[in-house]
Design an enzyme around this catalytic site. Structure first.
Site: not given
Length: 223
Positions: A12, A14
């Site tokens: 991922d 952020d």
């Protein structure tokens, strides 16, 4: 953890690669309070991991405001986040060593994010890490963002690796649900102040930060 052979690691973005969750919270809070919503910056944590249009829709459902324009509000938040990233964005602890370890171990590397192409470009340029990734997929134009698994499935497909042979690394519960639904192996690296919450039990493994990933991968591959 599942015994399926590990062939790829999908990150991922952020909160995993870049310390952008506080920047999202600041931008989200400013834009929404400018619209007249009486919310605290702490409340913005509720939308962590959601795609930006889902974030705006979430708040509109809770506190409807006049002249609702999801796309306009979403873009206002994104523009502020990009500005913050380019000015102040910093890599999360252990990012470079984690990416280098994946390469050294012969693992393919993917990126699966709910963020838009504008945010992805800002992050990869700011951290100078774009060359590490074999596939980059965004949920920006998908029918559903996380916690739907589509963005993870698309990334595995682009890597030409079966989902069960992929390890997804997430900081948000919504993202973790998406990766589990995609039938991937999972690691949760939640924000420190949230790390004791019992919900992270759905991850196959929980780590404090990415500095622990190389040793975990070495152990996993040697099994």
């Amino acid at each position: 953890m599942t015994t399926a052979k590990l062939k790829a690691v999908i990150f991922d973005m952020d909160g995993v690669l870049i310390d952008s969750e506080p920047l999202w919270q600041i931008a989200e809070h400013k834009v929404l309070t400018d619209l007249g919503l009486n919310i605290s910056i702490e409340e913005t944590v509720e939308t962590t991991g959601l795609r930006i249009d889902q974030v705006v829709a979430f708040w509109y459902a809770r506190f409807p405001w006049p002249n609702y324009d999801n796309a306009q509000t979403a873009q206002a938040i994104v523009d502020q986040v990009v500005s913050h990233i380019l000015a102040n964005g910093e890599a999360m602890t252990g990012v470079i060593s984690a990416l280098e370890s994946c390469q050294e171990m012969g693992l393919k590397i993917g990126l699966a994010t709910s963020s838009s192409s504008d945010i992805i470009s800002a992050v990869l340029n700011k951290l100078a890490i774009g060359s590490y990734f074999d596939a980059i997929k965004s949920a920006e134009h998908l029918s559903y963002g996380k916690p739907h698994p589509e963005v993870y499935l698309n990334c595995a497909d682009a890597l030409n690796i079966a989902p069960v042979n992929c390890l997804a690394i997430e900081d948000s519960f919504n993202g973790l649900v998406a990766a589990r639904a995609a039938n991937m192996q999972t690691i949760a690296i939640p924000e420190k102040r949230l790390s004791q919450q019992p919900r992270w039990i759905i991850a196959h493994q929980q780590l404090e930060d990415l500095t622990f990933l190389p040793s975990f991968l070495a152990q996993k591959i040697s099994c």
